[in-house]
Design a protein around this motif. Sequence first.
Motif, PDB file in Angstrom:
ATOM      1  N   CYS A 108      32.784  39.787  40.213  1.00 50.13           N
ATOM      2  CA  CYS A 108      32.516  40.855  41.189  1.00 50.13           C
ATOM      3  C   CYS A 108      33.800  41.491  41.713  1.00 50.13           C
ATOM      4  O   CYS A 108      33.777  42.640  42.181  1.00 50.13           O
ATOM      5  N   PHE A 109      34.913  40.762  41.651  1.00 47.45           N
ATOM      6  CA  PHE A 109      36.180  41.272  42.182  1.00 47.45           C
ATOM      7  C   PHE A 109      36.601  42.582  41.509  1.00 47.45           C
ATOM      8  O   PHE A 109      36.836  43.591  42.195  1.00 47.45           O
ATOM      9  N   PRO A 110      36.685  42.650  40.174  1.00 50.39           N
ATOM     10  CA  PRO A 110      37.026  43.945  39.558  1.00 50.39           C
ATOM     11  C   PRO A 110      35.916  44.979  39.735  1.00 50.39           C
ATOM     12  O   PRO A 110      36.192  46.185  39.753  1.00 50.39           O
ATOM     13  N   LEU A 111      34.663  44.520  39.858  1.00 42.14           N
ATOM     14  CA  LEU A 111      33.561  45.465  40.050  1.00 42.14           C
ATOM     15  C   LEU A 111      33.738  46.269  41.331  1.00 42.14           C
ATOM     16  O   LEU A 111      33.456  47.478  41.364  1.00 42.14           O
ATOM     17  N   VAL A 112      34.215  45.620  42.388  1.00 41.05           N
ATOM     18  CA  VAL A 112      34.450  46.321  43.657  1.00 41.05           C
ATOM     19  C   VAL A 112      35.484  47.424  43.467  1.00 41.05           C
ATOM     20  O   VAL A 112      35.317  48.546  43.963  1.00 41.05           O
ATOM     21  N   PHE A 113      36.550  47.128  42.729  1.00 44.20           N
ATOM     22  CA  PHE A 113      37.571  48.146  42.458  1.00 44.20           C
ATOM     23  C   PHE A 113      36.988  49.314  41.667  1.00 44.20           C
ATOM     24  O   PHE A 113      37.313  50.476  41.932  1.00 44.20           O
ATOM     25  N   VAL A 114      36.130  49.011  40.697  1.00 46.12           N
ATOM     26  CA  VAL A 114      35.511  50.066  39.881  1.00 46.12           C
ATOM     27  C   VAL A 114      34.655  50.978  40.746  1.00 46.12           C
ATOM     28  O   VAL A 114      34.713  52.218  40.631  1.00 46.12           O
ATOM     29  N   ILE A 115      33.844  50.393  41.652  1.00 46.28           N
ATOM     30  CA  ILE A 115      32.977  51.193  42.518  1.00 46.28           C
ATOM     31  C   ILE A 115      33.804  52.075  43.448  1.00 46.28           C
ATOM     32  O   ILE A 115      33.513  53.267  43.633  1.00 46.28           O
TER      33      ILE A 115
END
Length: 445
Positions: free
Chosen positions: A250-257
């Motif tokens: 989820c950590f990189p997902l937050v950056f993507v969003i």
Amino acid sequence: MIDFSSITKTTYHQSESKLGALSFAEKLIYWTIILTPLWWLLGAQTIVYPVVSVLLLFAGLNLDKLIKKSLPICNWTWLAMTLVALWTNILGLEQIGFYTVKTSATLFTLFKGYFMIFACMTVPFWHSIRVKVITRAVSWMAVSFIVALTIQLLILVAIGPHEPFLPPIARLIPGEKVSMMVKFAIIQPFFGIPLPRTDLYTADPPILGVSALLCCFICWGESNKRLRNFGLAGSLLALIISQSRLAWACFPLVFVIIACFRSGLARQGSLWLASFTSLFCAVLGLALQDVIKAPLATFNSARADSSKDREYVVNATMEAWRESPWVGWGIMDRTVTWGNGAFELPLGTFSSYAQVLYLHGLVGFVFFAIALISTVCSFWEPSLRGNRNCQKAFACLIALYILCQATNLTWMAIYIWFFFLWLGSILADIQQQRRKVMTWEQLSL
């Protein structure tokens, strides 16, 4: 020749890094968050955080504020979820006769769960609580991660695994005691490699992963550069040592969003990625589930036994829910065993969504879904307008909802209470800005 521009910039950054005078509510919240290591060692976390938030809630409650400073819909949905959960809890307790221990433990769980979430998101509307005050306090708490983890790793290296202990105050709090114990770092295999792992100020390493992820993005908004860097370092270190696979994903997902809000190129990139994935599946004649099957198998193999145990408990929870689908069972009074009785856990231990269905049925699940959706939607429009705090809040909420699949929200809410305070302060700030705009428009007319 004197460079006045550099002096002006330095003065501006210094003023930005100072909090200024704190209100009583800000002081109470600020020091409650900073003293997290103390509450952890005393075993008082599960009582201090909800009591502080609820006391501030009732201290700021009056009819005038309730009418003039109307709360967002998402706040009311969390209160509605609290009342529905209370109703199903009472139905469940009625079946067993309301005996004292189970009744007090059930009501206390509700108090430090859904009701605390409502209180934390509402307090900033009735008190002066600035976003930067919560950000500063969380940053200092993240710095304490470095100190605490260093001490734990030194103990692990010097004397080996240390036995956990139950703090004095935790003995007086109703409910199970395992989650209140102070535990130390241990060695656990990860992809077959023995590595240190700990849960630090939380009840379970996956909860530490959730807390560390949220801390990271809150610390990102800290104006003091040195403190921000240390806070980010502490958050990342805690995230790594938690060995929470889902939190890592989820950590990189937050950056993507966040990038999708801030960059048109990122939005186009996500569309191109989806198109390429569809084309890849079509050319090779594969279903999407076949494409993600191999990475998912690798993901689960990191701790295969843990993944199997979670799946077994969740499946047993869903089977129990089907016996009472509309209002659930109300209380966690049934357990599941496996391994010839070697392991035993209450139904609803894993997955917030399975737990809500099991405890509160379809009725409770509808209210829970409305609360989740209304909360994240509250940050959608400001995020599109470029509000950076709202963009981070929106992305973190998406990550939290994904993480709720693996950990109960009511179990980890107590350890991420600062996140809901942060959300509430952002929403209160947005509401205040809207009032100022409306006032200026009225004056101009």
